[in-house]
Motif scaffolding. Structure first.
Motif, PDB file in Angstrom:
ATOM      1  N   LYS A 111      43.709  50.600  11.745  1.00  0.00           N
ATOM      2  CA  LYS A 111      44.851  49.732  11.517  1.00  0.00           C
ATOM      3  C   LYS A 111      44.470  48.546  10.630  1.00  0.00           C
ATOM      4  O   LYS A 111      43.334  48.082  10.630  1.00  0.00           O
ATOM      5  N   ALA A 112      45.473  48.075   9.898  1.00  0.00           N
ATOM      6  CA  ALA A 112      45.351  46.819   9.159  1.00  0.00           C
ATOM      7  C   ALA A 112      46.299  45.804   9.780  1.00  0.00           C
ATOM      8  O   ALA A 112      47.291  46.172  10.415  1.00  0.00           O
ATOM      9  N   HIS A 113      46.000  44.533   9.586  1.00  0.00           N
ATOM     10  CA  HIS A 113      46.829  43.463  10.139  1.00  0.00           C
ATOM     11  C   HIS A 113      47.023  42.381   9.085  1.00  0.00           C
ATOM     12  O   HIS A 113      46.101  42.049   8.341  1.00  0.00           O
ATOM     13  N   CYS A 114      48.244  41.844   9.046  1.00  0.00           N
ATOM     14  CA  CYS A 114      48.526  40.729   8.144  1.00  0.00           C
ATOM     15  C   CYS A 114      48.710  39.416   8.889  1.00  0.00           C
ATOM     16  O   CYS A 114      48.694  38.351   8.267  1.00  0.00           O
ATOM     17  N   GLY A 115      48.896  39.469  10.207  1.00  0.00           N
ATOM     18  CA  GLY A 115      49.122  38.253  10.967  1.00  0.00           C
ATOM     19  C   GLY A 115      50.454  37.601  10.633  1.00  0.00           C
ATOM     20  O   GLY A 115      50.533  36.373  10.496  1.00  0.00           O
ATOM     21  N   LEU A 116      51.510  38.395  10.520  1.00  0.00           N
ATOM     22  CA  LEU A 116      52.824  37.882  10.130  1.00  0.00           C
ATOM     23  C   LEU A 116      53.576  37.316  11.331  1.00  0.00           C
ATOM     24  O   LEU A 116      53.476  37.828  12.451  1.00  0.00           O
ATOM     25  N   ASP A 117      54.362  36.276  11.091  1.00  0.00           N
ATOM     26  CA  ASP A 117      55.254  35.760  12.115  1.00  0.00           C
ATOM     27  C   ASP A 117      56.294  36.817  12.470  1.00  0.00           C
ATOM     28  O   ASP A 117      56.679  37.642  11.629  1.00  0.00           O
ATOM     29  N   GLY A 118      56.772  36.757  13.719  1.00  0.00           N
ATOM     30  CA  GLY A 118      57.745  37.733  14.171  1.00  0.00           C
ATOM     31  C   GLY A 118      58.981  37.795  13.299  1.00  0.00           C
ATOM     32  O   GLY A 118      59.509  38.877  13.016  1.00  0.00           O
ATOM     33  N   ALA A 119      59.468  36.651  12.827  1.00  0.00           N
ATOM     34  CA  ALA A 119      60.675  36.630  12.004  1.00  0.00           C
ATOM     35  C   ALA A 119      60.500  37.368  10.695  1.00  0.00           C
ATOM     36  O   ALA A 119      61.483  37.842  10.112  1.00  0.00           O
ATOM     37  N   ASP A 120      59.258  37.500  10.229  1.00  0.00           N
ATOM     38  CA  ASP A 120      58.989  38.189   8.965  1.00  0.00           C
ATOM     39  C   ASP A 120      58.721  39.673   9.159  1.00  0.00           C
ATOM     40  O   ASP A 120      58.471  40.384   8.184  1.00  0.00           O
ATOM     41  N   ARG A 121      58.770  40.135  10.416  1.00  0.00           N
ATOM     42  CA  ARG A 121      58.451  41.534  10.691  1.00  0.00           C
ATOM     43  C   ARG A 121      59.666  42.368  11.090  1.00  0.00           C
ATOM     44  O   ARG A 121      59.522  43.514  11.503  1.00  0.00           O
ATOM     45  N   HIS A 122      60.852  41.806  11.003  1.00  0.00           N
ATOM     46  CA  HIS A 122      62.055  42.603  11.240  1.00  0.00           C
ATOM     47  C   HIS A 122      62.313  43.504  10.040  1.00  0.00           C
ATOM     48  O   HIS A 122      62.069  43.115   8.889  1.00  0.00           O
ATOM     49  N   LEU A 123      62.822  44.710  10.291  1.00  0.00           N
ATOM     50  CA  LEU A 123      63.116  45.615   9.181  1.00  0.00           C
ATOM     51  C   LEU A 123      64.088  44.973   8.200  1.00  0.00           C
ATOM     52  O   LEU A 123      63.952  45.122   6.984  1.00  0.00           O
ATOM     53  N   VAL A 124      65.045  44.217   8.720  1.00  0.00           N
ATOM     54  CA  VAL A 124      66.065  43.629   7.860  1.00  0.00           C
ATOM     55  C   VAL A 124      65.529  42.469   7.024  1.00  0.00           C
ATOM     56  O   VAL A 124      66.167  42.049   6.056  1.00  0.00           O
ATOM     57  N   THR A 125      64.352  41.950   7.365  1.00  0.00           N
ATOM     58  CA  THR A 125      63.724  40.934   6.518  1.00  0.00           C
ATOM     59  C   THR A 125      62.670  41.551   5.607  1.00  0.00           C
ATOM     60  O   THR A 125      62.524  41.143   4.450  1.00  0.00           O
ATOM     61  N   LEU A 126      61.923  42.546   6.097  1.00  0.00           N
ATOM     62  CA  LEU A 126      60.976  43.232   5.230  1.00  0.00           C
ATOM     63  C   LEU A 126      61.697  43.946   4.092  1.00  0.00           C
ATOM     64  O   LEU A 126      61.140  44.124   3.008  1.00  0.00           O
ATOM     65  N   ARG A 127      62.939  44.345   4.324  1.00  0.00           N
ATOM     66  CA  ARG A 127      63.716  45.040   3.296  1.00  0.00           C
ATOM     67  C   ARG A 127      64.353  44.078   2.283  1.00  0.00           C
ATOM     68  O   ARG A 127      65.006  44.515   1.353  1.00  0.00           O
ATOM     69  N   MET A 159      65.460  50.006  16.453  1.00  0.00           N
ATOM     70  CA  MET A 159      64.654  49.647  15.283  1.00  0.00           C
ATOM     71  C   MET A 159      65.085  48.325  14.663  1.00  0.00           C
ATOM     72  O   MET A 159      64.350  47.746  13.860  1.00  0.00           O
ATOM     73  N   LEU A 160      66.280  47.824  15.042  1.00  0.00           N
ATOM     74  CA  LEU A 160      66.776  46.562  14.498  1.00  0.00           C
ATOM     75  C   LEU A 160      66.805  45.442  15.531  1.00  0.00           C
ATOM     76  O   LEU A 160      67.097  44.302  15.190  1.00  0.00           O
ATOM     77  N   ALA A 161      66.493  45.774  16.776  1.00  0.00           N
ATOM     78  CA  ALA A 161      66.635  44.791  17.846  1.00  0.00           C
ATOM     79  C   ALA A 161      65.453  43.832  17.949  1.00  0.00           C
ATOM     80  O   ALA A 161      65.549  42.795  18.616  1.00  0.00           O
ATOM     81  N   GLY A 162      64.345  44.153  17.300  1.00  0.00           N
ATOM     82  CA  GLY A 162      63.181  43.278  17.394  1.00  0.00           C
ATOM     83  C   GLY A 162      62.249  43.482  16.219  1.00  0.00           C
ATOM     84  O   GLY A 162      62.468  44.356  15.372  1.00  0.00           O
ATOM     85  N   PRO A 163      61.190  42.688  16.154  1.00  0.00           N
ATOM     86  CA  PRO A 163      60.241  42.811  15.039  1.00  0.00           C
ATOM     87  C   PRO A 163      59.367  44.046  15.175  1.00  0.00           C
ATOM     88  O   PRO A 163      59.101  44.529  16.279  1.00  0.00           O
ATOM     89  N   MET A 164      58.916  44.549  14.031  1.00  0.00           N
ATOM     90  CA  MET A 164      57.907  45.611  14.032  1.00  0.00           C
ATOM     91  C   MET A 164      56.580  45.055  14.553  1.00  0.00           C
ATOM     92  O   MET A 164      56.301  43.858  14.389  1.00  0.00           O
ATOM     93  N   PRO A 165      55.729  45.893  15.117  1.00  0.00           N
ATOM     94  CA  PRO A 165      54.347  45.457  15.350  1.00  0.00           C
ATOM     95  C   PRO A 165      53.702  45.037  14.028  1.00  0.00           C
ATOM     96  O   PRO A 165      54.031  45.569  12.963  1.00  0.00           O
ATOM     97  N   ASP A 166      52.780  44.106  14.097  1.00  0.00           N
ATOM     98  CA  ASP A 166      52.168  43.576  12.881  1.00  0.00           C
ATOM     99  C   ASP A 166      51.486  44.671  12.063  1.00  0.00           C
ATOM    100  O   ASP A 166      51.571  44.684  10.831  1.00  0.00           O
ATOM    101  N   GLU A 167      50.828  45.629  12.745  1.00  0.00           N
ATOM    102  CA  GLU A 167      50.137  46.677  11.995  1.00  0.00           C
ATOM    103  C   GLU A 167      51.127  47.595  11.269  1.00  0.00           C
ATOM    104  O   GLU A 167      50.817  48.114  10.188  1.00  0.00           O
TER     105      GLU A 167
END
Length: 495
Positions: A134-150, A350-358
């Motif tokens: 696995k790789a990790h970026c250490g992103l905040d939860g708000a930046d790991r939602h599909l609707v924000t990554l997109r 898939m939209l209710a919470g953030p993705m795992p960081d990895e």
């Protein structure tokens, strides 16, 4: 044999020499490549399939094959047919970010039945995915939602927040990702595929690849043409090395427009009862667009605390639902809940919470490592404004800025251009109304492969045709090819 055939054979022998797999540089150098270790198999997966799992060790950096090693999760279902074993069929998942091991678990029974147990069915989790390193970026939860990554633009079309988030994500990945994140590339997945072939003891492998996996597998066939047997590319995108994933994302606007009429016809059908959204198909699109605009202005609280249903969440739910008819009912239910003043919307998981960081790391890592994304911030602003007007279903997201615009040291390697050089052993299958890899984009892959390929176009919607959203004609054509090597004499359409 013509002079051109002689030149082509020389190029194929050079591509297939094996030295390329020792390096990740554009111009590989010869270096010692230790043999791939044997795989130690143990039982795993669904009961009754006989699925086994193993771990494959691969170099973190193929330029230093004797250096640090990382682990990839591998799975197989052994051939059980009454006839001779045909070989190994590699099941290559999409994404980037999808698990091959999970895909084999989901599709193994159907594949085994279709192919009569003639193949060892094998898959793996690419780097960054599932049971692999696995790789990790250490992103905040708000930046790991599909609707924000997109990178959906703001309700008014502004991309200021997208610009800041994209810069923030890129900086965090550069700071925290390290060598593992940098190793998440298409080229390394191709090398890992060949490492797996060696570990399996196969001289050649067949493959069934889906979505992004078609690009990986086409790259494999380009680099190692004589190590391929029968190749199926299911739901392909434009392989243009100048744009790669930036072009794939852009194509989603066209894909949604191609596919939405299928949902509209479904949602207006009189037999739908509780799921029916309108009396006529032509009324469904304006209904969904108007509802998204209202949610832009006034997001509606959902059953997930702190995550209201916004216009962009509704648009993302729609885009995801277009992948398969099986998801239509859930999206229609969400639309009804959003429109009903007394209902509380239930968000898709898939939209209710953030993705795992990895998961977020591999989602952005591969596409950003593969190619430098083109465009300045003003250019993205203009593109988003034009795209919102031309394709309101996707509201500018497909052409918006992403973390790739701020990525450090990309591309990791120069992307490889696909050509018609190599054996004619590729069968493409493609839906006419694909929301992710539209048919017009797949034609670019078909053009690049030239005489190496045949293409089966299926008059269906959805993403993924074989044993999924397609029809009996398409399934028969792919199964016949995998069992006998027979392809249509020319490109065909399954109506």
């Amino acid at each position: 044999m013509s002079h051109e055939d002689l030149r082509r054979n020389r190029r194929n022998r050079r591509s297939d020499s094996g030295t390329w797999a020792c390096s990740w540089r554009a111009r590989p150098r010869r270096c010692p490549c230790p043999a791939a270790p044997a795989l130690g198999w143990s039982s795993c997966g669904p009961v009754g399939l006989g699925q086994e799992c193993a771990t494959l060790r691969v170099p973190l950096d193929y330029a230093e094959p004797g250096g640090a090693q990382v682990d990839l999760a591998v799975s197989r279902i052994k051939a059980t047919g009454p006839g001779a074993r045909r070989g190994t069929l590699l099941v290559v998942a999409g994404g980037p970010g999808s698990s091959g091991v999970q895909r084999l678990s989901a599709k193994g029974a159907a594949l085994k039945e279709q192919l009569g147990g003639a193949y060892d069915l094998v898959s793996f989790d690419p780097r960054g995915v599932g049971g692999s390193v696995k790789a990790h970026c250490g992103l905040d939860g708000a930046d790991r939602h599909l609707v924000t990554l997109r990178s959906w633009p703001a309700a008014d079309g502004s991309i200021d927040e997208n610009v800041e988030r994209s810069r923030r994500v890129a900086e965090a990945c550069a700071r925290n990702g390290g060598a593992v994140l940098r190793s998440l590339t298409t080229s390394n997945e191709v090398r890992d595929m060949d490492r797996l072939r060696q570990a399996l003891g196969e001289r050649r492998i067949s493959a069934w690849a889906n979505s992004y996996g078609t690009y990986v597998t086409a790259q494999y066939a380009q680099k190692f043409p004589r190590r391929t047997d029968r190749i199926v590319l299911d739901s392909s995108a434009d392989p243009n090395p100048a744009t790669v994933a930036q072009g794939w994302l852009r194509d989603m606007a066209r894909g949604a427009d191609d596919r939405f009429p299928d949902f509209a016809a479904w949602a207006a059908h009189p037999d739908r009862a509780a799921s029916r959204l309108a009396d006529r198909p032509e009324d469904v699109r304006p209904l969904v667009l108007d509802l998204a605009a209202r949610l832009d202005r006034a997001p509606k609280p959902s059953t997930t605390p702190g995550v209201p249903l916004t216009g962009n969440l509704l648009r993302q739910a729609m885009q995801s639902a277009l992948y398969s008819d099986a998801a239509f009912a859930d999206f229609a239910r969400l639309v009804k809940q959003a429109a009903d003043p007394d209902a509380v919307p239930v968000l898709p998981p898939m939209l209710a919470g953030p993705m795992p960081d990895e998961d977020a790391a591999v989602t952005v890592g591969v596409v950003c490592n593969d190619v430098r994304w083109r465009g300045s911030v003003p250019t993205f602003r203009r593109s988003v404004a034009a795209d919102r007007a031309a394709h309101p279903l996707t509201a500018g997201m497909p052409v918006n800025i992403t973390p790739c615009s701020f990525w450090k040291d990309s591309p990791v390697e120069r992307p490889t251009r696909l050509t018609s050089d190599g054996p004619s052993n590729i069968l493409m299958i493609q839906g006419l109304r694909d929301p992710s890899t539209p048919h017009s984009s797949a034609l670019k892959m078909r053009e690049a492969l030239g005489a190496r390929a045949r293409m089966v176009s299926v008059d269906r919607g959805g993403h993924g045709m074989y044993l999924s959203n397609g029809n009996a004609c398409g399934d028969r054509t792919v199964t016949r090819f995998l069992l006998t090597g027979e392809r249509p004499a020319a490109d065909v359409t399954c109506r």
